[in-house]
Design a protein around this motif. Sequence first.
Motif, mmCIF file in Angstrom:
data_model
loop_
_atom_site.group_PDB
_atom_site.id
_atom_site.type_symbol
_atom_site.label_atom_id
_atom_site.label_comp_id
_atom_site.label_asym_id
_atom_site.label_seq_id
_atom_site.Cartn_x
_atom_site.Cartn_y
_atom_site.Cartn_z
ATOM 1 N N GLY A 9 0.765 -1.245 0.056
ATOM 2 C CA GLY A 9 0.053 -0.056 -0.024
ATOM 3 C C GLY A 9 0.837 1.276 -0.024
ATOM 4 O O GLY A 9 1.979 1.235 0.218
ATOM 5 N N TRP A 36 -9.365 -9.966 -1.455
ATOM 6 C CA TRP A 36 -9.192 -8.353 -0.986
ATOM 7 C C TRP A 36 -10.556 -7.884 -0.773
ATOM 8 O O TRP A 36 -11.370 -7.770 -1.749
ATOM 9 C CB TRP A 36 -8.326 -7.837 -1.983
ATOM 10 C CG TRP A 36 -6.926 -8.146 -2.070
ATOM 11 C CD1 TRP A 36 -6.347 -9.092 -3.181
ATOM 12 C CD2 TRP A 36 -5.845 -7.938 -1.223
ATOM 13 N NE1 TRP A 36 -5.008 -9.333 -2.852
ATOM 14 C CE2 TRP A 36 -4.811 -8.593 -1.787
ATOM 15 C CE3 TRP A 36 -5.668 -6.990 -0.092
ATOM 16 C CZ2 TRP A 36 -3.514 -8.485 -1.192
ATOM 17 C CZ3 TRP A 36 -4.292 -6.691 0.461
ATOM 18 C CH2 TRP A 36 -3.415 -7.670 -0.252
ATOM 19 N N TYR A 37 -10.538 -7.008 0.262
ATOM 20 C CA TYR A 37 -11.706 -6.210 0.655
ATOM 21 C C TYR A 37 -11.083 -4.976 0.870
ATOM 22 O O TYR A 37 -9.788 -4.614 1.260
ATOM 23 C CB TYR A 37 -12.470 -6.970 1.968
ATOM 24 C CG TYR A 37 -13.255 -8.038 1.652
ATOM 25 C CD1 TYR A 37 -12.527 -9.129 1.528
ATOM 26 C CD2 TYR A 37 -14.604 -8.089 1.511
ATOM 27 C CE1 TYR A 37 -13.299 -10.156 1.221
ATOM 28 C CE2 TYR A 37 -15.249 -9.231 1.310
ATOM 29 C CZ TYR A 37 -14.732 -10.447 1.164
ATOM 30 O OH TYR A 37 -15.412 -11.525 1.006
ATOM 31 N N ARG A 38 -11.959 -3.645 0.805
ATOM 32 C CA ARG A 38 -11.695 -2.470 1.055
ATOM 33 C C ARG A 38 -12.470 -1.828 2.065
ATOM 34 O O ARG A 38 -13.823 -2.222 2.000
ATOM 35 C CB ARG A 38 -11.252 -1.814 -0.002
ATOM 36 C CG ARG A 38 -12.387 -1.465 -0.676
ATOM 37 C CD ARG A 38 -11.843 -0.577 -2.145
ATOM 38 N NE ARG A 38 -12.878 0.385 -2.640
ATOM 39 C CZ ARG A 38 -12.692 0.702 -4.120
ATOM 40 N NH1 ARG A 38 -11.714 0.565 -4.673
ATOM 41 N NH2 ARG A 38 -14.009 1.287 -4.675
ATOM 42 N N ARG A 45 -17.130 -2.540 4.741
ATOM 43 C CA ARG A 45 -16.145 -3.180 3.783
ATOM 44 C C ARG A 45 -16.771 -3.944 2.708
ATOM 45 O O ARG A 45 -17.655 -4.380 3.009
ATOM 46 C CB ARG A 45 -15.617 -4.167 5.051
ATOM 47 C CG ARG A 45 -14.248 -4.770 4.358
ATOM 48 C CD ARG A 45 -13.580 -5.651 5.360
ATOM 49 N NE ARG A 45 -13.245 -5.106 6.589
ATOM 50 C CZ ARG A 45 -12.431 -5.436 7.733
ATOM 51 N NH1 ARG A 45 -12.006 -6.666 7.507
ATOM 52 N NH2 ARG A 45 -11.964 -4.807 8.554
ATOM 53 N N VAL A 48 -13.268 -6.425 -2.995
ATOM 54 C CA VAL A 48 -12.560 -5.775 -4.245
ATOM 55 C C VAL A 48 -12.359 -7.019 -5.187
ATOM 56 O O VAL A 48 -12.889 -6.960 -6.377
ATOM 57 C CB VAL A 48 -11.213 -5.249 -3.731
ATOM 58 C CG1 VAL A 48 -10.443 -4.776 -4.955
ATOM 59 C CG2 VAL A 48 -11.415 -4.253 -2.626
ATOM 60 N N ASP A 89 -10.619 5.272 -4.629
ATOM 61 C CA ASP A 89 -10.220 4.026 -4.442
ATOM 62 C C ASP A 89 -9.412 4.037 -3.084
ATOM 63 O O ASP A 89 -9.020 2.824 -2.740
ATOM 64 C CB ASP A 89 -9.282 3.456 -5.510
ATOM 65 C CG ASP A 89 -9.795 2.983 -6.829
ATOM 66 O OD1 ASP A 89 -9.351 3.359 -7.953
ATOM 67 O OD2 ASP A 89 -11.092 2.493 -6.818
ATOM 68 N N ALA A 91 -8.570 3.754 0.492
ATOM 69 C CA ALA A 91 -9.407 2.955 1.581
ATOM 70 C C ALA A 91 -8.251 1.961 2.341
ATOM 71 O O ALA A 91 -7.075 1.994 1.869
ATOM 72 C CB ALA A 91 -10.395 2.034 0.938
ATOM 73 N N TYR A 93 -7.193 -1.630 2.605
ATOM 74 C CA TYR A 93 -7.472 -2.899 1.733
ATOM 75 C C TYR A 93 -7.093 -3.908 2.797
ATOM 76 O O TYR A 93 -5.902 -4.223 3.232
ATOM 77 C CB TYR A 93 -6.791 -2.765 0.516
ATOM 78 C CG TYR A 93 -7.153 -1.696 -0.463
ATOM 79 C CD1 TYR A 93 -7.280 -0.658 -0.223
ATOM 80 C CD2 TYR A 93 -7.721 -2.583 -1.425
ATOM 81 C CE1 TYR A 93 -7.854 0.313 -1.412
ATOM 82 C CE2 TYR A 93 -8.305 -1.903 -2.642
ATOM 83 C CZ TYR A 93 -8.421 -0.200 -2.411
ATOM 84 O OH TYR A 93 -9.002 0.453 -3.372
ATOM 85 N N TYR A 94 -7.959 -5.079 2.932
ATOM 86 C CA TYR A 94 -7.791 -5.878 3.888
ATOM 87 C C TYR A 94 -7.628 -7.475 3.173
ATOM 88 O O TYR A 94 -8.431 -7.602 2.030
ATOM 89 C CB TYR A 94 -8.823 -6.250 4.841
ATOM 90 C CG TYR A 94 -8.970 -5.160 5.806
ATOM 91 C CD1 TYR A 94 -9.784 -3.950 5.516
ATOM 92 C CD2 TYR A 94 -8.224 -5.099 6.776
ATOM 93 C CE1 TYR A 94 -9.867 -2.898 6.411
ATOM 94 C CE2 TYR A 94 -8.263 -4.095 7.844
ATOM 95 C CZ TYR A 94 -9.217 -3.105 7.509
ATOM 96 O OH TYR A 94 -9.394 -2.229 8.598
ATOM 97 N N GLY A 108 -4.506 -5.001 7.161
ATOM 98 C CA GLY A 108 -4.861 -4.037 6.518
ATOM 99 C C GLY A 108 -3.803 -3.077 6.200
ATOM 100 O O GLY A 108 -2.744 -3.045 6.736
ATOM 101 N N GLN A 110 -3.146 0.496 3.853
ATOM 102 C CA GLN A 110 -3.617 1.946 3.557
ATOM 103 C C GLN A 110 -3.130 2.039 1.975
ATOM 104 O O GLN A 110 -2.069 2.013 1.777
ATOM 105 C CB GLN A 110 -3.220 2.902 4.450
ATOM 106 C CG GLN A 110 -3.688 4.532 3.931
ATOM 107 C CD GLN A 110 -5.277 4.430 4.270
ATOM 108 O OE1 GLN A 110 -5.819 4.199 5.368
ATOM 109 N NE2 GLN A 110 -6.272 4.775 3.259
#
Length: 115
Positions: A9, A36-38, A45, A48, A89, A91, A93-94, A108, A110
């Motif tokens: 990130g 991946w989620y954001r 959440r 992605v 975009d 966020a 990101y997890y 996560g 950033q």
Amino acid sequence: QVQLVESGGGLVQPGGSLRLSCAASGSIFSIYAMGWYRQAPGKQRALVAAITSGGSTRYGDFVKGRFTISRDNAKNTVYLQMNNLKPEDSAVYYCKGIMSGGDYWGQGTQVTVSS
């Protein structure tokens, strides 16, 4: 125990690219899927992208061909190549792993898209 560690990130200008990585380690027997989620401030959440062990992929509607998810099964690692990034975009990101022992989340990373 299973650990998911994200990296890649950072701050990028609109139209730029980033590549996120997520490495899984620990007591891993089978990984069914990784994704991946954001989550942006004040928002839920959202998915992605996700990829199964067989290589099937799924993307959030907002991706629209800009992002590509891939994985290296030998390294238990999933990647997210993000191109043509937009300010929306931005966020945290997890990474998420769906495994035989349960579902696991990373801490996560950033992503900030700003000029």
